[in-house]
Structure formats: structure tokens, C-alpha cells
Design an enzyme around this catalytic site. Structure first.
Site, PDB file in Angstrom:
ATOM      1  N   GLY A  31      22.860  38.176 -55.552  1.00  0.00           N
ATOM      2  CA  GLY A  31      22.906  36.802 -56.064  1.00  0.00           C
ATOM      3  C   GLY A  31      23.700  36.721 -57.356  1.00  0.00           C
ATOM      4  O   GLY A  31      24.323  37.698 -57.799  1.00  0.00           O
ATOM      5  N   PHE A  32      23.644  35.569 -57.962  1.00  0.00           N
ATOM      6  CA  PHE A  32      24.405  35.311 -59.189  1.00  0.00           C
ATOM      7  C   PHE A  32      23.987  36.281 -60.306  1.00  0.00           C
ATOM      8  O   PHE A  32      24.779  37.155 -60.716  1.00  0.00           O
ATOM      9  CB  PHE A  32      24.198  33.836 -59.565  1.00  0.00           C
ATOM     10  CG  PHE A  32      24.468  33.498 -60.998  1.00  0.00           C
ATOM     11  CD1 PHE A  32      25.649  33.883 -61.625  1.00  0.00           C
ATOM     12  CD2 PHE A  32      23.536  32.758 -61.734  1.00  0.00           C
ATOM     13  CE1 PHE A  32      25.891  33.566 -62.955  1.00  0.00           C
ATOM     14  CE2 PHE A  32      23.766  32.434 -63.050  1.00  0.00           C
ATOM     15  CZ  PHE A  32      24.945  32.845 -63.670  1.00  0.00           C
ATOM     16  N   PHE A  55      20.305  35.035 -48.365  1.00  0.00           N
ATOM     17  CA  PHE A  55      20.046  33.586 -48.212  1.00  0.00           C
ATOM     18  C   PHE A  55      21.004  32.805 -49.108  1.00  0.00           C
ATOM     19  O   PHE A  55      21.740  31.934 -48.645  1.00  0.00           O
ATOM     20  CB  PHE A  55      18.578  33.269 -48.523  1.00  0.00           C
ATOM     21  CG  PHE A  55      18.296  31.789 -48.530  1.00  0.00           C
ATOM     22  CD1 PHE A  55      18.741  30.977 -47.493  1.00  0.00           C
ATOM     23  CD2 PHE A  55      17.608  31.193 -49.580  1.00  0.00           C
ATOM     24  CE1 PHE A  55      18.510  29.599 -47.494  1.00  0.00           C
ATOM     25  CE2 PHE A  55      17.381  29.822 -49.593  1.00  0.00           C
ATOM     26  CZ  PHE A  55      17.829  29.025 -48.559  1.00  0.00           C
ATOM     27  N   THR A  56      21.004  33.114 -50.394  1.00  0.00           N
ATOM     28  CA  THR A  56      21.984  32.487 -51.304  1.00  0.00           C
ATOM     29  C   THR A  56      22.948  33.520 -51.891  1.00  0.00           C
ATOM     30  O   THR A  56      23.944  33.143 -52.503  1.00  0.00           O
ATOM     31  CB  THR A  56      21.273  31.755 -52.466  1.00  0.00           C
ATOM     32  OG1 THR A  56      20.341  32.662 -53.067  1.00  0.00           O
ATOM     33  CG2 THR A  56      20.547  30.520 -51.979  1.00  0.00           C
ATOM     34  N   VAL A  78      12.230  40.351 -48.896  1.00  0.00           N
ATOM     35  CA  VAL A  78      11.124  40.855 -49.736  1.00  0.00           C
ATOM     36  C   VAL A  78       9.752  40.398 -49.263  1.00  0.00           C
ATOM     37  O   VAL A  78       8.743  40.921 -49.733  1.00  0.00           O
ATOM     38  CB  VAL A  78      11.276  40.473 -51.234  1.00  0.00           C
ATOM     39  CG1 VAL A  78      12.352  41.267 -51.914  1.00  0.00           C
ATOM     40  CG2 VAL A  78      11.460  38.977 -51.419  1.00  0.00           C
ATOM     41  N   LYS A 110       6.659  31.776 -50.136  1.00  0.00           N
ATOM     42  CA  LYS A 110       6.399  33.126 -49.604  1.00  0.00           C
ATOM     43  C   LYS A 110       7.220  34.162 -50.355  1.00  0.00           C
ATOM     44  O   LYS A 110       6.752  35.260 -50.653  1.00  0.00           O
ATOM     45  CB  LYS A 110       6.772  33.189 -48.118  1.00  0.00           C
ATOM     46  CG  LYS A 110       5.762  32.610 -47.182  1.00  0.00           C
ATOM     47  CD  LYS A 110       6.262  32.881 -45.762  1.00  0.00           C
ATOM     48  CE  LYS A 110       5.320  32.378 -44.714  1.00  0.00           C
ATOM     49  NZ  LYS A 110       5.924  32.457 -43.377  1.00  0.00           N
ATOM     50  N   LYS A 124       3.256  50.060 -57.851  1.00  0.00           N
ATOM     51  CA  LYS A 124       1.972  50.752 -58.038  1.00  0.00           C
ATOM     52  C   LYS A 124       2.013  52.128 -57.347  1.00  0.00           C
ATOM     53  O   LYS A 124       1.600  53.133 -57.925  1.00  0.00           O
ATOM     54  CB  LYS A 124       0.857  49.886 -57.440  1.00  0.00           C
ATOM     55  CG  LYS A 124      -0.526  50.485 -57.537  1.00  0.00           C
ATOM     56  CD  LYS A 124      -1.547  49.580 -56.876  1.00  0.00           C
ATOM     57  CE  LYS A 124      -2.837  50.351 -56.652  1.00  0.00           C
ATOM     58  NZ  LYS A 124      -3.721  49.675 -55.703  1.00  0.00           N
ATOM     59  N   ARG A 125       2.546  52.151 -56.114  1.00  0.00           N
ATOM     60  CA  ARG A 125       2.548  53.398 -55.340  1.00  0.00           C
ATOM     61  C   ARG A 125       3.389  54.481 -56.003  1.00  0.00           C
ATOM     62  O   ARG A 125       2.972  55.634 -56.077  1.00  0.00           O
ATOM     63  CB  ARG A 125       3.072  53.131 -53.918  1.00  0.00           C
ATOM     64  CG  ARG A 125       2.925  54.312 -52.974  1.00  0.00           C
ATOM     65  CD  ARG A 125       3.332  53.965 -51.561  1.00  0.00           C
ATOM     66  NE  ARG A 125       4.746  53.707 -51.434  1.00  0.00           N
ATOM     67  CZ  ARG A 125       5.670  54.651 -51.316  1.00  0.00           C
ATOM     68  NH1 ARG A 125       5.335  55.919 -51.307  1.00  0.00           N
ATOM     69  NH2 ARG A 125       6.945  54.315 -51.218  1.00  0.00           N
ATOM     70  N   TYR A 164       8.672  26.109 -56.003  1.00  0.00           N
ATOM     71  CA  TYR A 164       9.325  27.042 -56.925  1.00  0.00           C
ATOM     72  C   TYR A 164       8.433  27.271 -58.152  1.00  0.00           C
ATOM     73  O   TYR A 164       8.095  28.401 -58.483  1.00  0.00           O
ATOM     74  CB  TYR A 164      10.679  26.472 -57.338  1.00  0.00           C
ATOM     75  CG  TYR A 164      11.522  27.373 -58.205  1.00  0.00           C
ATOM     76  CD1 TYR A 164      12.119  28.519 -57.693  1.00  0.00           C
ATOM     77  CD2 TYR A 164      11.755  27.062 -59.545  1.00  0.00           C
ATOM     78  CE1 TYR A 164      12.920  29.342 -58.501  1.00  0.00           C
ATOM     79  CE2 TYR A 164      12.550  27.865 -60.349  1.00  0.00           C
ATOM     80  CZ  TYR A 164      13.127  29.001 -59.819  1.00  0.00           C
ATOM     81  OH  TYR A 164      13.917  29.802 -60.618  1.00  0.00           O
TER      82      TYR A 164
END
Ligand code: NAD
Ligand code: UDP
Length: 339
Positions: A31-32, A55-56, A78, A110, A124-125, A164
Site C-alpha cells: 500500500g501507500f 485490495f488497495t 490478514v 474483519k 505472541k507465538r 473503520y
């Protein structure tokens, strides 16, 4: 030639005398902002994994990095978990312009919530440090001006910007709960309006809209009467503070990152018209629902904790962004901006 001495560190080999080399995941890396961040991190000698669902984001934003052996690209969403061995995560995947985040609001929510949850699970892992790209939108239409980090905001939970705003607020909650409950090394920055090369011509944000309209001789679309304010940060200044924040130990934030110089949207339009020498006319359109009337970061915390303040003035940043769009529009030979 200087003799190179290699020694192992967590995350791989690094050259003695160089900064510690990290394996870094940048989500939304095509992305940007993400593409500028990938570039800077590679320049600092790190291994960078760029993750994006496009997507963008655009491949052209990172095309110049693909031949670099320390750069990897993963097409992934993600909202689905993934396993990687990394030291740092920059959690940037999320559409940022109102036009794009409102295109599929449920997916936007989401992406913020499941995306952040998945990245926190990963951090965490593997005990990675994770920095989350939050936003000034968590303050909504603010009743406190300028905005400080301890202001809780004025957000409509059911409006068209909520997917958002509330998604980013929930993501901050997740960041803090993983920090408190699971000792994840979490960091939150609240980014205010940022602009620069590699914005999309069609993403609908005010700086890209005005520049593209001015360059093409189209009407400049002012929403409302143009008296609403924003504070615009050039992308290089932002990348600088993002990396400072990631490197800083024992500081979770949230911290405001943006340029505190405030302009009305009319003032921005005038600046773009002057710099492009354009004859475009101003036209006034309906103000979108829940459009914040004023926004300006108080950056005293970033100054104190990170020793940072932006250096690039609006006119200087606009010139670089105008050059970018000028070249982009010529190369794409179109009067219809597209991504
Ligand atoms: P952008 O739209 O250019 O970048 C977002 C990237 O995330 C894109 O490459 C997109 O393809 C990718 N993406 C979106 N959903 C995804 C998903 N589900 N899985 C994987 N990748 C996905 O926007 P930007 O301006 O570069 O913003 C980057 C981050 O900074 C975002 O999280 C945004 O909320 C935050 N931010 C930006 C600004 C700003 O002014 N630019 C202000 C506040 C916050
Ligand atoms: N805006 C405008 N004309 C445009 C695009 C945006 O007047 O063509 C206004 C918009 O209504 C808002 C401000 O510019 O008041 C900033 O909009 P943007 O979408 O860039 O960011 P955000 O509203 O998320 O700060």
C-alpha cells in the site's frame, strides 16, 4: 575493502558494526505507507516480508524491491491466520480512504479485528514486537482540540465511518489486552492524515483528489463549505516516526503521529491550484456523513518519547506529490484515474 565479521543474532546474521538485523513482517506492505516503510527497512539492512491481498495495494509500489534478496512478497489476507518466524510486525493492512473502507464495510471491520487478532497471535507465538497502525479516526469528530492521546473521542458507533473507526478502536483494545494478559510487546501509533507519492489516483482522499483534478483541469470538489480542517503529514516524516516507535523499548503508546500544522480544506485547494498552476474551478458538494469538522494532533508525547517532529512543510510535500501524479498520469495515459 573493510573486513566483514558476521555473528548470529535473533533473526539471522548481521554485520558487526551495523544495526541489529531483524526479520520483519509488514502487512499492507504494497500500500501507500507500507511500501515506503518496506523500502526504508530494506535500506536499513533488514529482511522484509511484505504481505498484502492487493485490495488497495499495488505491485507497482514494490516492483523496484522485488529483485532484492532480502525482500519477500506474500499474497495473503490478514483475516486468515499465518505462521512465520519474525522479530517485528508492522500491522498496516487495512484500507484507509473512506471510499475504499466503505466499499465493503464488513470486510473492513474483519480486517481490523481479525487481522489484528491474527497478527497478535503470531507475535505472541514467536515473541515478536508488534506495532499497530491506528488512526486519528479513533477520536471521531473531536470535541477537544488539538487531540491528545488521553482524549477518548467522539465516535458514532453506527454511522458509515464506524466500520473503520470502531474497527481501529477494537484493534487498539486487542493490542492492549494482549500486552496486559500475554506480555506481547505491543505498540500503537495514531496516524493523522498522511500524503505523498504512491497514493492512488482513485482513492478519494483529499490530497490525491485535488492534485489529480488540478492536473487534469477538472473541477476541484470541495465537500461542504471547505471550512473543515485537517493536518497533513508527508510520508517520509511518518516513516521516520514509525521506525523510531518500533525501536523504542518500554513504550506502548498510543502516540499521535502527524503534522500539527492545521489547514482548512479550502486552503489546501488554493495551495494545490497555485503549485500546479491550474485553472480548475472550485465546486462545492455535499459534506459526507460524520465528516469530522476539525483535526489536529498534539504531538508533545512523540516529541518527548521519540524525539520526533515532522520536518517537511506542506508546500514542499505537495510539490513532490504533484510530480509523482504528473508522471503517473502521463505513464498511464489516462484522463480517468485508476489504480
Ligand atoms: P493503503 O490502502 O494504501 O494501504 C493498505 C494496504 O493494506 C493495501 O496495500 C491493501 O491492499 C492492504 N490490505 C487491505 N486489506 C487487507 C487484508 N484483509 N489483508 C491483507 N492486506 C490488506 O492505505 P495507507 O494509507 O497506506 O494506510 C496504511 C495503514 O495506515 C492502514 O492501516 C491505515 O488505517 C493506517 N492509516 C493511514 C492514514 C493515512 O493518512 N494514510 C491515516 C491513519 C491511519
Ligand atoms: N474532501 C473534499 N474533497 C474531496 C475529498 C475530501 O473536500 O474530493 C474533504 C473531506 O470531506 C474531509 C477532508 O477533505 O473533510 C479530508 O478527507 P479525506 O478523505 O482525505 O480524509 P479523512 O476525512 O479521513 O480525514
Amino acid at each position: 575493502m573493510a573486513k566483514l565479521i558476521f555473528f548470529t543474532v535473533k533473526g539471522g546474521f548481521c554485520r558487526k558494526g551495523m544495526k541489529e538485523k531483524k526479520r520483519i513482517l509488514v502487512t499492507g506492505g504494497a500500500g501507500f505507507i507500507g511500501s515506503h516503510l518496506c523500502e526504508e527497512l530494506l535500506g536499513d539492512g533488514h529482511d522484509v516480508i511484505c504481505l498484502d491481498n492487493f485490495f488497495t495495494g499495488r505491485k507497482e509500489n514494490i516492483a523496484h524491491l522485488l529483485d532484492e534478496h532480502r525482500f519477500e512478497l506474500i499474497r495473503h489476507d490478514v483475516t486468515e491466520p499465518l505462521r512465520l518466524e519474525i522479530d517485528w510486525v508492522f500491522n498496516f493492512a487495512c484500507p484507509a480512504s473512506p471510499v475504499h473502507y466503505q466499499y465493503n464495510p464488513i470486510k473492513t471491520l474483519k480486517t481490523s479485528i481479525l487481522g489484528t487478532l491474527n497478527m497478535l497471535g503470531l507475535a505472541k507465538r514467536v515473541r515478536a514486537r508488534i506495532l499497530h497502525a491506528s488512526t486519528s479516526e479513533v477520536y471521531g469528530d473531536p470535541q477537544i482540540h488539538p487531540q491528545k492521546e488521553d482524549y477518548w473521542g467522539n465516535v458514532n458507533p453506527i454511522g458509515i465511518r464506524s466500520c473503520y473507526d470502531e474497527g481501529k478502536r477494537a484493534a487498539e483494545t486487542l493490542m492492549m489486552d494482549y500486552h496486559r494478559e500475554n506480555q506481547v510487546d505491543s505498540k500503537i501509533i495514531r496516524i493523522f492524515n498522511t500524503y505523498g507519492p504512491r497514493m492512488r489516483a482513485d482513492d478519494g482522499r483529499v490530497v490525491s483528489n485535488f492534485i489529480v483534478q488540478a492536473l487534469q483541469g477538472d473541477d476541484i470538489t470541495i465537500y461542504g463549505d471547505g471550512s473543515q480542517t485537517r493536518s497533513f503529514c508527508y510520508v517520509d516524516d511518518l516513516v521516520n516516526v514509525i521506525i523510531r516507535m518500533m525501536k523504542k523499548d518500554n513504550f506502548t503508546g498510543p502516540v499521535n503521529t502527524g503534522n500539527p500544522v492545521e489547514f482548512t480544506i479550502l486552503e489546501l485547494a488554493e495551495a494545490v491550484l497555485t503549485l500546479t498552476n491550474s485553472k480548475s474551478k472550485l465546486v462545492f458538494k455535499e459534506l459526507p456523513q460524520d465528516d469530522p469538522t476539525q483535526r489536529q494532533p498534539d504531538i508533545s508525547l512523540a516529541k518527548k518519547e521519540l524525539g520526533w517532529e515532522p520536518k517537511i512543510q506542506l508546500n514542499e510535500g505537495l510539490k513532490k506529490t504533484i510530480d509523482f501524479f504528473d508522471q503517473w498520469l502521463s505513464a498511464n495515459d489516462t484522463n480517468t484515474p485508476r489504480g
